[in-house]
Design an enzyme around this catalytic site. Structure first.
Site, PDB file in Angstrom:
ATOM      1  N   HIS A  96     -73.389 -45.076   6.193  1.00 33.95           N
ATOM      2  CA  HIS A  96     -72.058 -45.712   6.423  1.00 33.95           C
ATOM      3  C   HIS A  96     -71.100 -44.735   7.051  1.00 33.95           C
ATOM      4  O   HIS A  96     -71.174 -43.475   6.475  1.00 33.95           O
ATOM      5  CB  HIS A  96     -71.294 -46.104   5.071  1.00 33.95           C
ATOM      6  CG  HIS A  96     -70.255 -47.030   5.264  1.00 33.95           C
ATOM      7  ND1 HIS A  96     -68.908 -46.447   5.548  1.00 33.95           N
ATOM      8  CD2 HIS A  96     -70.062 -48.357   5.326  1.00 33.95           C
ATOM      9  CE1 HIS A  96     -68.065 -47.403   5.553  1.00 33.95           C
ATOM     10  NE2 HIS A  96     -68.600 -48.559   5.582  1.00 33.95           N
ATOM     11  N   GLU A 165     -71.412 -51.117  13.142  1.00 32.78           N
ATOM     12  CA  GLU A 165     -69.807 -50.962  12.484  1.00 32.78           C
ATOM     13  C   GLU A 165     -69.150 -50.048  13.502  1.00 32.78           C
ATOM     14  O   GLU A 165     -69.014 -48.673  13.081  1.00 32.78           O
ATOM     15  CB  GLU A 165     -69.716 -50.420  11.287  1.00 32.78           C
ATOM     16  CG  GLU A 165     -70.377 -51.375  10.401  1.00 32.78           C
ATOM     17  CD  GLU A 165     -69.844 -51.335   8.896  1.00 32.78           C
ATOM     18  OE1 GLU A 165     -69.416 -52.392   8.268  1.00 32.78           O
ATOM     19  OE2 GLU A 165     -70.191 -50.112   8.185  1.00 32.78           O
TER      20      GLU A 165
HETATM   21  C1  PEP Z   1     -67.209 -51.272   5.823  1.00 32.02           C
HETATM   22  O1  PEP Z   1     -66.490 -50.559   5.432  1.00 32.02           O
HETATM   23  O2  PEP Z   1     -68.415 -51.478   5.877  1.00 32.02           O
HETATM   24  C2  PEP Z   1     -66.248 -52.772   6.559  1.00 32.02           C
HETATM   25  C3  PEP Z   1     -66.987 -53.487   7.376  1.00 32.02           C
HETATM   26  O3  PEP Z   1     -64.814 -52.844   6.116  1.00 32.02           O
HETATM   27  P1  PEP Z   1     -63.936 -53.782   6.683  1.00 32.02           P
HETATM   28  O4  PEP Z   1     -64.533 -55.048   6.633  1.00 32.02           O
HETATM   29  O5  PEP Z   1     -62.716 -53.716   5.491  1.00 32.02           O
HETATM   30  O6  PEP Z   1     -63.480 -53.505   7.952  1.00 32.02           O
END
Ligand code: PEP
Length: 247
Positions: A96, A165
């Site tokens: 992450h 992400e």
């Molecule tokens: C995350 O931290 O993995 C994430 C996707 O956060 P958010 O949905 O709040 O953007």
């Protein structure tokens, strides 16, 4: 199979289980339930109690990270994949961006993935570019590096899921356009195919997903599900994402 994974980050106490209870009841009655899985990654402190509680239910419990050693060691405050599995975790996030910021290197991440897989944890391996990299059109090369530096051919691909992400999207309310995300997801799948050939790992999207923008992601059939931060901390917001996705 699609995945809806809720990452609680630093949130939750024992009684927060009521949030999961509501999600579990929705899931149990949902006519679409055979199409997806729900996984929640609470903080370490709740993994054992929640895993016991949801043992025979629909929700699976995972960890948000693990230490890069397999079993026991002298690293203060570290928690190994073996320890996570022993308290019932079935999944773990690895890589992450919060943890990359805190110093996780590709080498450390490779060990984490290896030891997590050795201990029968399914790995949700997170990758993503930051804002500067995006502005400099480096997204694809960053993603390729993150994938190829860590994921080895010999790893059990059936127990790996990749979560894309973009860092600029996490917690900001900003999301990629459909075209951008489709192109990036296809590229990630192409790299995974180069490593794993057939049946390579699924790819999730994460970053500001909520009940109103999830419908837009429906168009991108390459996406195998979502990693959800903020909106996983209330049952209503999390359920809205699932409901609107299948509407
Ligand atoms: C995350 O931290 O993995 C994430 C996707 O956060 P958010 O949905 O709040 O953007």
């Amino acid at each position: 199979m699609k995945y809806f994974i809720g990452n609680w980050k630093m949130f939750g106490v024992p009684k927060s289980v009521s949030i999961l209870n509501k999600i579990n009841s929705y899931y149990s009655k949902d006519k679409n339930r055979n199409k997806y899985r729900v996984i929640i990654t609470p903080p370490y402190t709740l993994i054992e109690s929640y895993s016991k509680y949801f043992k025979n239910k629909k929700i699976s419990i995972g960890a948000q990270n693990c230490y890069q050693k397999e079993q026991f060691s002298s690293n203060t405050a570290a928690i190994s994949p073996f320890m996570l599995r022993s308290v019932g975790a079935k999944y773990t996030l690895i890589g992450h961006s919060d943890n990359r910021f805190e110093g996780d290197t590709d080498l450390m991440l490779k060990d984490k993935v290896k030891y997590a897989l050795n201990n029968n944890l399914k790995v949700v391996f997170c990758i993503g570019e930051n804002k500067t990299e995006k502005n400099n059109k480096k997204t694809l090369s960053v993603l390729k590096r993150q994938l190829t530096k860590v994921l080895e051919k010999k790893f059990n691909k059936n127990n790996i899921i990749v979560a894309y992400e973009p860092i600029w999207s996490i917690g900001t309310g900003k999301i990629p356009t459909v075209n951008e995300l489709k192109k990036t997801t296809i590229y990630i799948k192409k790299i995974l195919k180069q490593i794993y050939k057939k049946n390579s790992p699924g790819v999730l999207y994460g970053g500001s997903v909520d009940g109103s923008n999830v419908e837009m992601f429906k168009e991108i059939r390459e996406i195998d599900g979502f990693l959800i931060g903020g909106a996983s901390k209330t049952s209503k917001k999390f359920i809205d994402i699932i409901r609107n996705y299948y509407r």
